[in-house]
Design a protein around this motif. Structure first.
Motif, mmCIF file in Angstrom:
data_model
loop_
_atom_site.group_PDB
_atom_site.id
_atom_site.type_symbol
_atom_site.label_atom_id
_atom_site.label_comp_id
_atom_site.label_asym_id
_atom_site.label_seq_id
_atom_site.Cartn_x
_atom_site.Cartn_y
_atom_site.Cartn_z
ATOM 1 N N LYS A 1 0.828 -1.209 0.000
ATOM 2 C CA LYS A 1 0.000 0.000 0.000
ATOM 3 C C LYS A 1 0.863 1.259 0.000
ATOM 4 O O LYS A 1 0.630 2.183 -0.775
ATOM 5 N N ASP A 2 1.879 1.297 0.873
ATOM 6 C CA ASP A 2 2.761 2.461 0.940
ATOM 7 C C ASP A 2 3.493 2.683 -0.382
ATOM 8 O O ASP A 2 3.623 3.824 -0.844
ATOM 9 N N MET A 3 3.970 1.615 -0.983
ATOM 10 C CA MET A 3 4.733 1.771 -2.219
ATOM 11 C C MET A 3 3.842 2.208 -3.373
ATOM 12 O O MET A 3 4.251 3.034 -4.200
ATOM 13 N N LEU A 4 2.635 1.687 -3.439
ATOM 14 C CA LEU A 4 1.718 2.120 -4.495
ATOM 15 C C LEU A 4 1.312 3.580 -4.299
ATOM 16 O O LEU A 4 1.115 4.311 -5.276
ATOM 17 N N GLU A 5 1.228 4.029 -3.056
ATOM 18 C CA GLU A 5 0.975 5.448 -2.783
ATOM 19 C C GLU A 5 2.144 6.299 -3.280
ATOM 20 O O GLU A 5 1.945 7.365 -3.859
ATOM 21 N N ARG A 6 3.376 5.830 -3.063
ATOM 22 C CA ARG A 6 4.557 6.562 -3.541
ATOM 23 C C ARG A 6 4.568 6.613 -5.067
ATOM 24 O O ARG A 6 4.907 7.645 -5.660
ATOM 25 N N VAL A 7 4.220 5.498 -5.705
ATOM 26 C CA VAL A 7 4.133 5.472 -7.167
ATOM 27 C C VAL A 7 3.182 6.574 -7.624
ATOM 28 O O VAL A 7 3.518 7.385 -8.498
ATOM 29 N N GLU A 8 2.019 6.623 -7.023
ATOM 30 C CA GLU A 8 1.008 7.615 -7.405
ATOM 31 C C GLU A 8 1.497 9.046 -7.147
ATOM 32 O O GLU A 8 1.287 9.937 -7.975
ATOM 33 N N LEU A 9 2.165 9.267 -6.020
ATOM 34 C CA LEU A 9 2.678 10.611 -5.720
ATOM 35 C C LEU A 9 3.690 11.072 -6.768
ATOM 36 O O LEU A 9 3.646 12.223 -7.227
ATOM 37 N N PHE A 10 4.621 10.193 -7.150
ATOM 38 C CA PHE A 10 5.631 10.578 -8.151
ATOM 39 C C PHE A 10 4.990 10.803 -9.521
ATOM 40 O O PHE A 10 5.363 11.724 -10.250
ATOM 41 N N LEU A 11 4.008 9.966 -9.886
ATOM 42 C CA LEU A 11 3.319 10.162 -11.162
ATOM 43 C C LEU A 11 2.550 11.489 -11.155
ATOM 44 O O LEU A 11 2.610 12.252 -12.123
ATOM 45 N N GLN A 12 1.853 11.782 -10.065
ATOM 46 C CA GLN A 12 1.127 13.051 -9.961
ATOM 47 C C GLN A 12 2.076 14.247 -10.008
ATOM 48 O O GLN A 12 1.708 15.322 -10.490
ATOM 49 N N ALA A 13 3.300 14.044 -9.509
ATOM 50 C CA ALA A 13 4.286 15.135 -9.481
ATOM 51 C C ALA A 13 4.995 15.308 -10.822
ATOM 52 O O ALA A 13 5.836 16.201 -10.957
ATOM 53 N N GLY A 14 4.678 14.452 -11.811
ATOM 54 C CA GLY A 14 5.235 14.653 -13.142
ATOM 55 C C GLY A 14 6.053 13.508 -13.712
ATOM 56 O O GLY A 14 6.460 13.574 -14.875
ATOM 57 N N ALA A 15 6.324 12.468 -12.945
ATOM 58 C CA ALA A 15 7.081 11.337 -13.487
ATOM 59 C C ALA A 15 6.284 10.671 -14.606
ATOM 60 O O ALA A 15 5.056 10.582 -14.543
ATOM 61 N N ILE A 16 6.979 10.204 -15.615
ATOM 62 C CA ILE A 16 6.343 9.432 -16.684
ATOM 63 C C ILE A 16 6.195 7.983 -16.243
ATOM 64 O O ILE A 16 5.180 7.345 -16.505
ATOM 65 N N GLU A 17 7.223 7.474 -15.557
ATOM 66 C CA GLU A 17 7.187 6.109 -15.033
ATOM 67 C C GLU A 17 7.805 6.077 -13.643
ATOM 68 O O GLU A 17 8.673 6.897 -13.310
ATOM 69 N N VAL A 18 7.367 5.090 -12.869
ATOM 70 C CA VAL A 18 7.967 4.783 -11.572
ATOM 71 C C VAL A 18 8.230 3.290 -11.563
ATOM 72 O O VAL A 18 7.365 2.494 -11.925
ATOM 73 N N TRP A 19 9.454 2.927 -11.165
ATOM 74 C CA TRP A 19 9.825 1.515 -11.071
ATOM 75 C C TRP A 19 10.015 1.151 -9.610
ATOM 76 O O TRP A 19 10.616 1.912 -8.846
ATOM 77 N N LEU A 20 9.515 -0.008 -9.235
ATOM 78 C CA LEU A 20 9.758 -0.577 -7.916
ATOM 79 C C LEU A 20 10.685 -1.764 -8.111
ATOM 80 O O LEU A 20 10.367 -2.683 -8.868
ATOM 81 N N VAL A 21 11.828 -1.736 -7.439
ATOM 82 C CA VAL A 21 12.841 -2.766 -7.606
ATOM 83 C C VAL A 21 13.000 -3.533 -6.302
ATOM 84 O O VAL A 21 13.237 -2.939 -5.253
ATOM 85 N N GLU A 22 12.858 -4.840 -6.385
ATOM 86 C CA GLU A 22 13.084 -5.689 -5.224
ATOM 87 C C GLU A 22 14.547 -6.097 -5.207
ATOM 88 O O GLU A 22 15.193 -6.180 -6.253
ATOM 89 N N GLU A 23 15.065 -6.379 -4.025
ATOM 90 C CA GLU A 23 16.481 -6.735 -3.922
ATOM 91 C C GLU A 23 16.797 -8.051 -4.624
ATOM 92 O O GLU A 23 17.943 -8.330 -4.944
ATOM 93 N N ASN A 24 15.775 -8.871 -4.928
ATOM 94 C CA ASN A 24 16.016 -10.116 -5.656
ATOM 95 C C ASN A 24 16.061 -9.907 -7.163
ATOM 96 O O ASN A 24 16.254 -10.858 -7.914
ATOM 97 N N GLY A 25 15.850 -8.682 -7.627
ATOM 98 C CA GLY A 25 15.951 -8.392 -9.046
ATOM 99 C C GLY A 25 14.639 -8.161 -9.763
ATOM 100 O O GLY A 25 14.634 -7.770 -10.926
ATOM 101 N N THR A 26 13.527 -8.369 -9.119
ATOM 102 C CA THR A 26 12.231 -8.146 -9.753
ATOM 103 C C THR A 26 11.977 -6.646 -9.893
ATOM 104 O O THR A 26 12.139 -5.896 -8.936
ATOM 105 N N VAL A 27 11.585 -6.232 -11.094
ATOM 106 C CA VAL A 27 11.269 -4.831 -11.355
ATOM 107 C C VAL A 27 9.810 -4.736 -11.789
ATOM 108 O O VAL A 27 9.397 -5.414 -12.724
ATOM 109 N N SER A 28 9.042 -3.903 -11.100
ATOM 110 C CA SER A 28 7.663 -3.609 -11.486
ATOM 111 C C SER A 28 7.631 -2.175 -11.975
ATOM 112 O O SER A 28 8.153 -1.279 -11.318
#
Length: 165
Positions: free
Chosen positions: A107-134
């Motif tokens: 929930k917290d990370m999806l909120e951060r995604v939304e905040l960065f997108l609202q602030a003007g980002a075109i994309e936001v990536w979430l990277v897990e330490e195991n290598g998974t990128v969303s």
């Protein structure tokens, strides 16, 4: 508290962790682990090599919920020229990246995604330490990025330590 107050406070200089301001002006602290910091640096290097432009680590970005700080961000030359005189970025660069920590909730990370997108980002990536990128854009989670950067080769590399005799 406002971000300029944080920047001017001598007791907050040279902290070994990042700080952010929430929507109430309260400082939130989040220490980074060794592996988190290492991965942050590797991502920054790869973005610089693969995309050019400007790579930022710990860039303070004004959002609708206070100042937020992505682990890594990438901006075009025009973004950099537009914001270079600011104490903190009044809008997000084109790409913001967060490295997930065990303490992060979905929930917290999806909120951060939304905040960065609202602030003007075109994309936001979430990277897990195991290598998974969303990857996310204004439509939600996406499978193909607009940015031609590949992080998979560096994310799963084991740490190799050497020491001097």
């Amino acid at each position: 508290m406002r971000w300029q107050d944080v920047l001017a406070d001598p007791s907050l200089q040279n902290l070994p962790y990042k700080i952010e301001l929430n929507e109430k002006g309260v400082i939130e602290m989040s220490p980074a682990s060794f592996s988190h910091s290492r991965l942050q640096a590797k991502i920054a290097v790869q973005l610089s090599l693969q995309l050019g432009g400007e790579v930022f680590t710990e860039l303070a970005i004004q959002t609708s919920q206070g100042v937020r700080v992505p682990d890594v961000a990438w901006g075009s030359e025009s973004y950099t020229l537009m914001h270079q005189a600011e104490l903190w970025a009044s809008s997000a660069p084109e790409l913001c990246i967060e490295i997930l920590s065990p303490s992060n909730t979905a929930k917290d990370m999806l909120e951060r995604v939304e905040l960065f997108l609202q602030a003007g980002a075109i994309e936001v990536w979430l990277v897990e330490e195991n290598g998974t990128v969303s990857q996310y854009d204004s439509t939600g989670q996406i499978t193909t990025s607009r940015f031609a950067a590949n992080l998979t080769s560096l994310l799963c590399q084991p740490l190799t330590l050497t020491h001097d005799p």
